[in-house]
Enzyme design. Structure first.
Site, PDB file in Angstrom:
ATOM      1  N   GLY A  70       0.814  -1.214   0.000  1.00  0.00           N
ATOM      2  CA  GLY A  70       0.000   0.000   0.000  1.00  0.00           C
ATOM      3  C   GLY A  70       0.844   1.258   0.000  1.00  0.00           C
ATOM      4  N   ALA A  71       1.900   1.255  -0.808  1.00  0.00           N
ATOM      5  CA  ALA A  71       2.870   2.355  -0.788  1.00  0.00           C
ATOM      6  C   ALA A  71       2.590   3.433  -1.823  1.00  0.00           C
ATOM      7  CB  ALA A  71       4.279   1.799  -0.993  1.00  0.00           C
TER       8      ALA A  71
ATOM      9  N   GLY B 123      -0.438   8.110   1.002  1.00  0.00           N
ATOM     10  CA  GLY B 123      -0.482   8.233   2.452  1.00  0.00           C
ATOM     11  C   GLY B 123       0.787   7.849   3.174  1.00  0.00           C
ATOM     12  N   ILE B 124       0.602   7.193   4.330  1.00  0.00           N
ATOM     13  CA  ILE B 124       1.758   6.857   5.154  1.00  0.00           C
ATOM     14  C   ILE B 124       2.619   5.774   4.506  1.00  0.00           C
ATOM     15  CG2 ILE B 124       0.602   7.575   7.268  1.00  0.00           C
ATOM     16  CD1 ILE B 124       0.142   4.704   7.975  1.00  0.00           C
ATOM     17  N   GLY B 125       2.038   4.960   3.650  1.00  0.00           N
ATOM     18  CA  GLY B 125       2.828   3.966   2.931  1.00  0.00           C
ATOM     19  C   GLY B 125       3.829   4.623   2.002  1.00  0.00           C
TER      20      GLY B 125
ATOM     21  N   SER C  38      -4.328   0.167  14.337  1.00  0.00           N
ATOM     22  CA  SER C  38      -5.037   1.413  14.637  1.00  0.00           C
ATOM     23  C   SER C  38      -5.503   1.397  16.081  1.00  0.00           C
ATOM     24  CB  SER C  38      -6.242   1.566  13.710  1.00  0.00           C
ATOM     25  OG  SER C  38      -7.091   2.605  14.153  1.00  0.00           O
TER      26      SER C  38
ATOM     27  N   TYR D 299     -13.918  -3.089  10.544  1.00  0.00           N
ATOM     28  CA  TYR D 299     -12.625  -2.398  10.560  1.00  0.00           C
ATOM     29  C   TYR D 299     -11.923  -2.585  11.898  1.00  0.00           C
ATOM     30  CZ  TYR D 299      -9.078   1.227  10.276  1.00  0.00           C
ATOM     31  OH  TYR D 299      -7.866   1.893  10.276  1.00  0.00           O
TER      32      TYR D 299
END
Length: 323
Positions: free
Chosen positions: A41-42, A45-47, A171, A198
């Site tokens: 997931g790069a 965002g944070i990825g 999370s 989630y």
């Protein structure tokens, strides 16, 4: 009466400044020349920020993403910003077990070592219960099952490359999952709702990390999980419609940007002080307390066994195979 509106606006602004001021930062200057890092997931965002930081440190970085075209644009940006041309894109959809298996086996064939695995990809889930082609609930498949399978298949390479690290992005929402039934992870018996799915998937990230660290004891591989904070990313907007907007709204009021949100992931991937720390949960680059259920060893073992069955893990796919 303008001040009636101004007061809450100023209050929110102050809270946002304080929230960002107290956020953790990775202070390690460690170089990663000769190391290989894989970030799922790069492409956003944070990825993306995690991958960029690792590339700046000299690592070979593999962007493992579902949307290859988008990921390649991000890879080109990372190469330009970091000055490191050893950044590559590989396709994987963590919601599809066949995709994970194909991707992981290609990594085993093409990579001589893997020093850092960052399981970052995730979705907020869908408003209605949706099953994947494997018969798994979509949120659980993307956020837990896919990374469970990927990590297991890559363990042999990670062990060969030891000391190595596994970073699982969870999370704070895992605290709101009050119970977990390993025999009903896909909501076949109990009612489904967006938040429940989630929160459960994020609890599974924490429990998976706990059990993984126990099973890897003495292997030279450490595994830790984290809460990145409230971060302004596109994840909630993927829900779509008014509901997606309402979920995203708090992110724009009191939140971190993606660079700040990636700091704990980076800290766990590179910091020297984490070399012998495993099975812990981190917030703002500091060890924190996960939920009572998230630290339950009996539940972590039950989740592991159930996950093995649900992904149909084969003996040759993992050095930790137990079923």
């Amino acid at each position: 009466m303008w001040y009636i509106i101004l007061i809450p606006v100023v209050a929110v602004a102050i809270l946002n400044v304080v929230y960002n001021w107290q956020a953790g930062h990775c202070h390690s200057q460690r170089r990663l020349d000769g190391k290989t890092a894989l970030v799922t997931g790069a492409s956003a965002g944070i990825g993306k920020e995690t991958a960029l930081d690792l590339a700046r440190r000299g690592a070979r970085v593999i962007l493992a993403c579902r949307n290859v075209e988008k990921a390649q644009r991000i890879a080109d940006e990372i190469i330009k910003e970091s000055g490191n041309s050893n950044v590559v894109v590989r396709e994987v959809d963590t919601s599809k077990l066949s995709s994970v298996r194909h991707f992981a086996n290609e990594i085993l064939k093409t990579e001589t070592h893997l020093d850092i695995l960052v399981n970052n990809a995730g979705i907020p889930g869908s408003l209605r219960r949706t099953l994947t082609t494997d018969g798994l609930e979509l949120t659980m498949a993307t956020n837990h099952y896919g990374h469970f399978l990927l990590t297991n298949i890559l363990l042999e390479l990670l062990k060969k490359s030891a000391p190595s690290r596994i970073v699982n992005v969870s999370s704070v929402m895992h605290h709101y999952c009050g119970k977990l039934d390993p025999e009903d992870l896909n909501f076949e018996k109990t009612s489904y709702n967006f938040f429940k799915a989630y929160n459960q998937s994020k609890l599974c990230n924490v429990l998976f990390t706990l059990e993984l660290s126990e099973r890897l004891r003495g292997s030279g591989i450490v595994a830790n999980s984290l809460h990145p904070g409230c971060v302004r990313t596109e994840i909630n907007s993927k829900v779509g419609g008014l509901f997606g907007f309402m979920l995203s709204l708090p992110q724009y009021l009191i939140s971190k940007d993606s660079k700040l949100g990636a700091q704990t992931s980076i800290h766990l991937a590179v910091s020297e002080e984490i070399e012998s720390v495993s099975g812990k949960y981190f917030v703002d680059c500091k060890e924190s307390t996960c939920s009572k259920l998230g630290s339950h060893r009996g539940m972590s073992k039950k989740l592991w066994l159930a996950s093995e069955l649900d992904v149909k893990l084969e003996p040759h796919e993992s050095i930790l195979y137990t079923s």
